[in-house]
Design a protein around this motif. Structure first.
Motif, PDB file in Angstrom:
ATOM      1  N   ILE A 196     -16.473 -13.603  -8.444  1.00 40.77           N
ATOM      2  CA  ILE A 196     -15.395 -14.517  -8.052  1.00 40.77           C
ATOM      3  C   ILE A 196     -14.220 -14.249  -8.985  1.00 40.77           C
ATOM      4  O   ILE A 196     -14.347 -14.368 -10.207  1.00 40.77           O
ATOM      5  N   PHE A 197     -13.086 -13.854  -8.421  1.00 41.03           N
ATOM      6  CA  PHE A 197     -11.950 -13.489  -9.250  1.00 41.03           C
ATOM      7  C   PHE A 197     -10.637 -13.819  -8.564  1.00 41.03           C
ATOM      8  O   PHE A 197     -10.569 -13.986  -7.355  1.00 41.03           O
ATOM      9  N   VAL A 198      -9.576 -13.906  -9.384  1.00 44.04           N
ATOM     10  CA  VAL A 198      -8.200 -14.060  -8.905  1.00 44.04           C
ATOM     11  C   VAL A 198      -7.356 -13.024  -9.634  1.00 44.04           C
ATOM     12  O   VAL A 198      -7.301 -13.025 -10.869  1.00 44.04           O
ATOM     13  N   LEU A 199      -6.732 -12.129  -8.884  1.00 46.53           N
ATOM     14  CA  LEU A 199      -5.824 -11.131  -9.455  1.00 46.53           C
ATOM     15  C   LEU A 199      -4.409 -11.463  -8.975  1.00 46.53           C
ATOM     16  O   LEU A 199      -4.030 -11.107  -7.856  1.00 46.53           O
ATOM     17  N   PRO A 200      -3.608 -12.154  -9.769  1.00 48.48           N
ATOM     18  CA  PRO A 200      -2.246 -12.504  -9.333  1.00 48.48           C
ATOM     19  C   PRO A 200      -1.370 -11.285  -9.098  1.00 48.48           C
ATOM     20  O   PRO A 200      -0.398 -11.354  -8.349  1.00 48.48           O
ATOM     21  N   ALA A 201      -1.703 -10.167  -9.755  1.00 45.75           N
ATOM     22  CA  ALA A 201      -0.906  -8.951  -9.590  1.00 45.75           C
ATOM     23  C   ALA A 201      -1.813  -7.776  -9.229  1.00 45.75           C
ATOM     24  O   ALA A 201      -2.696  -7.405 -10.008  1.00 45.75           O
ATOM     25  N   ARG A 202      -1.608  -7.234  -8.042  1.00 43.97           N
ATOM     26  CA  ARG A 202      -2.334  -6.037  -7.594  1.00 43.97           C
ATOM     27  C   ARG A 202      -1.289  -5.071  -7.023  1.00 43.97           C
ATOM     28  O   ARG A 202      -0.597  -5.376  -6.056  1.00 43.97           O
ATOM     29  N   TRP A 203      -1.200  -3.891  -7.630  1.00 38.54           N
ATOM     30  CA  TRP A 203      -0.209  -2.884  -7.251  1.00 38.54           C
ATOM     31  C   TRP A 203      -0.875  -1.786  -6.433  1.00 38.54           C
ATOM     32  O   TRP A 203      -1.989  -1.341  -6.753  1.00 38.54           O
ATOM     33  N   SER A 204      -0.212  -1.344  -5.359  1.00 37.75           N
ATOM     34  CA  SER A 204      -0.724  -0.270  -4.508  1.00 37.75           C
ATOM     35  C   SER A 204       0.200   0.937  -4.559  1.00 37.75           C
ATOM     36  O   SER A 204       1.427   0.790  -4.490  1.00 37.75           O
ATOM     37  N   SER A 205      -0.395   2.119  -4.652  1.00 35.31           N
ATOM     38  CA  SER A 205       0.387   3.350  -4.640  1.00 35.31           C
ATOM     39  C   SER A 205       0.920   3.667  -3.249  1.00 35.31           C
ATOM     40  O   SER A 205       1.901   4.407  -3.099  1.00 35.31           O
ATOM     41  N   ASN A 206       0.262   3.098  -2.216  1.00 32.30           N
ATOM     42  CA  ASN A 206       0.598   3.452  -0.839  1.00 32.30           C
ATOM     43  C   ASN A 206       0.285   2.290   0.087  1.00 32.30           C
ATOM     44  O   ASN A 206      -0.726   2.300   0.801  1.00 32.30           O
ATOM     45  N   PRO A 207       1.121   1.242   0.114  1.00 31.01           N
ATOM     46  CA  PRO A 207       0.847   0.079   0.979  1.00 31.01           C
ATOM     47  C   PRO A 207       0.696   0.501   2.442  1.00 31.01           C
ATOM     48  O   PRO A 207       1.450   1.352   2.928  1.00 31.01           O
ATOM     49  N   ASN A 208      -0.263  -0.103   3.117  1.00 31.75           N
ATOM     50  CA  ASN A 208      -0.554   0.243   4.512  1.00 31.75           C
ATOM     51  C   ASN A 208       0.422  -0.502   5.431  1.00 31.75           C
ATOM     52  O   ASN A 208       0.112  -1.560   5.973  1.00 31.75           O
ATOM     53  N   GLU A 209       1.601   0.078   5.618  1.00 32.41           N
ATOM     54  CA  GLU A 209       2.653  -0.579   6.390  1.00 32.41           C
ATOM     55  C   GLU A 209       2.565  -0.308   7.884  1.00 32.41           C
ATOM     56  O   GLU A 209       3.282  -0.935   8.670  1.00 32.41           O
ATOM     57  N   LEU A 210       1.687   0.607   8.294  1.00 33.11           N
ATOM     58  CA  LEU A 210       1.518   0.914   9.717  1.00 33.11           C
ATOM     59  C   LEU A 210       0.027   1.103  10.008  1.00 33.11           C
ATOM     60  O   LEU A 210      -0.437   2.218  10.249  1.00 33.11           O
ATOM     61  N   PRO A 211      -0.769   0.014   9.966  1.00 35.46           N
ATOM     62  CA  PRO A 211      -2.212   0.129  10.188  1.00 35.46           C
ATOM     63  C   PRO A 211      -2.544   0.765  11.531  1.00 35.46           C
ATOM     64  O   PRO A 211      -1.963   0.410  12.560  1.00 35.46           O
ATOM     65  N   GLN A 212      -3.502   1.691  11.494  1.00 34.74           N
ATOM     66  CA  GLN A 212      -3.885   2.433  12.679  1.00 34.74           C
ATOM     67  C   GLN A 212      -5.381   2.347  12.920  1.00 34.74           C
ATOM     68  O   GLN A 212      -6.157   2.050  12.011  1.00 34.74           O
ATOM     69  N   SER A 213      -5.783   2.629  14.160  1.00 32.03           N
ATOM     70  CA  SER A 213      -7.187   2.701  14.538  1.00 32.03           C
ATOM     71  C   SER A 213      -7.340   3.775  15.602  1.00 32.03           C
ATOM     72  O   SER A 213      -6.370   4.151  16.273  1.00 32.03           O
ATOM     73  N   GLU A 214      -8.566   4.268  15.766  1.00 30.15           N
ATOM     74  CA  GLU A 214      -8.840   5.204  16.861  1.00 30.15           C
ATOM     75  C   GLU A 214      -8.667   4.512  18.211  1.00 30.15           C
ATOM     76  O   GLU A 214      -8.458   5.166  19.226  1.00 30.15           O
ATOM     77  N   SER A 215      -8.760   3.180  18.205  1.00 28.91           N
ATOM     78  CA  SER A 215      -8.471   2.376  19.388  1.00 28.91           C
ATOM     79  C   SER A 215      -6.972   2.073  19.423  1.00 28.91           C
ATOM     80  O   SER A 215      -6.436   1.445  18.507  1.00 28.91           O
ATOM     81  N   LEU A 216      -6.283   2.517  20.457  1.00 28.23           N
ATOM     82  CA  LEU A 216      -4.833   2.347  20.529  1.00 28.23           C
ATOM     83  C   LEU A 216      -4.424   0.882  20.523  1.00 28.23           C
ATOM     84  O   LEU A 216      -3.366   0.521  20.004  1.00 28.23           O
ATOM     85  N   GLU A 217      -5.258   0.025  21.120  1.00 29.38           N
ATOM     86  CA  GLU A 217      -4.934  -1.401  21.146  1.00 29.38           C
ATOM     87  C   GLU A 217      -4.899  -2.005  19.749  1.00 29.38           C
ATOM     88  O   GLU A 217      -4.273  -3.039  19.538  1.00 29.38           O
ATOM     89  N   THR A 246      -5.104   1.448  -6.152  1.00 26.63           N
ATOM     90  CA  THR A 246      -4.567   0.141  -6.525  1.00 26.63           C
ATOM     91  C   THR A 246      -5.011  -0.232  -7.931  1.00 26.63           C
ATOM     92  O   THR A 246      -6.091   0.169  -8.391  1.00 26.63           O
ATOM     93  N   LEU A 247      -4.177  -1.013  -8.608  1.00 30.80           N
ATOM     94  CA  LEU A 247      -4.472  -1.538  -9.938  1.00 30.80           C
ATOM     95  C   LEU A 247      -4.223  -3.031  -9.925  1.00 30.80           C
ATOM     96  O   LEU A 247      -3.182  -3.483  -9.426  1.00 30.80           O
ATOM     97  N   GLY A 248      -5.173  -3.805 -10.458  1.00 26.23           N
ATOM     98  CA  GLY A 248      -5.022  -5.257 -10.471  1.00 26.23           C
ATOM     99  C   GLY A 248      -5.379  -5.852 -11.808  1.00 26.23           C
ATOM    100  O   GLY A 248      -6.205  -5.312 -12.562  1.00 26.23           O
ATOM    101  N   ILE A 249      -4.759  -6.986 -12.125  1.00 27.86           N
ATOM    102  CA  ILE A 249      -5.063  -7.708 -13.370  1.00 27.86           C
ATOM    103  C   ILE A 249      -5.090  -9.194 -13.057  1.00 27.86           C
ATOM    104  O   ILE A 249      -4.297  -9.696 -12.266  1.00 27.86           O
ATOM    105  N   GLY A 250      -6.055  -9.884 -13.679  1.00 25.34           N
ATOM    106  CA  GLY A 250      -6.163 -11.328 -13.448  1.00 25.34           C
ATOM    107  C   GLY A 250      -7.285 -11.920 -14.255  1.00 25.34           C
ATOM    108  O   GLY A 250      -7.551 -11.506 -15.386  1.00 25.34           O
TER     109      GLY A 250
END
Length: 309
Positions: free
Chosen positions: A69-90, A299-303
């Motif tokens: 059980i944890f809380v990380l107020p700050a988690r940094w991503s090198s590559n945020p997933n701004e266009l989530p994709q799936s093999e299912s087009l829907e 990703t790197l997180g601290i909390g």
């Protein structure tokens, strides 16, 4: 800067929001300190956490802690997933999402024993539930949404064991029915079901959990057909505790030698007081959350952390 009504309203909203976050953290800390000893780090053995030995049995329908059980107020991503994709087009996004590189992340996890000492007195059945949240809490332009919420209920059949293998003790084994989903509509929807097997080993301050699984294929529409090729088909958790220091590592692998994928997560915890700990987390690979199952990032997180394995 000139003080305007608009600036005052924004500032007031900002302060109320962070006051709410502070209240949540204080509640967590107070609860943790009320449950556990206030002066010493409480390290539980595998038998105490899973009630394996007769002296550790506590009966049924009592809530206990499960995964960290944890809380990380700050988690940094090198590559945020701004266009989530799936093999299912829907289930694929067509518009880029305006996500920040920094967000908050927290996890809650509990379990309770449903049946004790069934099958000739040798097994237990547990119900577990884990919720993982990734929150774009600092992203005011898009109204600070929860980017992803993962829900993971599971029914666990566990058998205590005492077998020494090459100097390390096999302490328990079993299987579980595991469902994981994010409870979202299209195109965000992600889910899968698994039969997970487990074997757990312990030696002094070291614990090792091995969890291979078989995915239960969906008879209806599949949100994420190739999820096993990215998140994997097996997980290994290694935990080491020493005085105020704890390290746990979670590795997942697809077990595919042609297109080997997976992830590695490293957590370091330092006890501040009892089970209140500083928590540093590093992740690299695929599938930190379900929406990211085929998205690779570091990703790197601290909390702070309250309960670990």
């Amino acid at each position: 800067m000139r003080l305007t009504l608009s600036n005052f309203v924004n500032y007031t909203s900002f302060m109320k929001f962070h006051y709410s976050i502070l209240c949540i953290l204080i509640t967590f800390i107070s609860y943790s300190q009320s449950v556990f000893d206030q002066d010493q780090v409480i390290e539980k053995t595998m038998s105490q956490r899973w009630e394996l030995d007769d002296e550790d049995k506590n009966g049924t329908f009592k809530l206990t802690f499960y995964k960290p059980i944890f809380v990380l107020p700050a988690r940094w991503s090198s590559n945020p997933n701004e266009l989530p994709q799936s093999e299912s087009l829907e289930n694929s996004f067509t518009e880029v999402q305006n996500y920040d590189q920094v967000e908050a992340k927290f996890q809650l996890s509990l379990k309770t024993k449903l049946i004790q000492s069934f099958l000739f007195g040798h097994g237990d059945i547990w119900l577990g539930f884990t919720q993982l949240a990734n929150w774009q809490v600092y992203n005011d332009p898009v109204s600070r949404p929860f980017r992803e919420l993962n829900y993971e209920p599971e029914l666990i059949v566990n058998f205590p064991m005492k077998v020494n293998l090459f100097g390390i003790d096999l302490r328990m084994a079993g299987l579980a029915f595991n469902h994981q989903s994010n409870g979202r509509d299209l195109p965000r929807s992600r889910s899968w079901n698994r039969i997970m097997f487990h074997a757990a080993f312990e030696k002094d301050n070291f614990q090792l959990y091995l969890k291979p699984w078989i995915r239960i294929e969906s008879s209806d529409k599949d949100d994420n057909p190739a999820i096993s090729e990215y998140i994997g088909r097996m997980e290994a958790n290694a935990i080491y505790n020493k005085n105020k220091h704890s390290i746990y590592v979670i590795g997942k692998n697809s077990l595919d030698f042609d297109k080997n994928r997976g992830s590695l997560e490293i957590n370091y915890l330092y006890s501040v007081k009892s089970n209140l700990r500083l928590h540093f987390q590093a992740f690299t690979g695929y599938g930190e959350t379900l929406i990211d199952y085929n998205h690779k990032q570091t990703t790197l997180g601290i909390g702070i952390s309250f309960i670990d394995w």
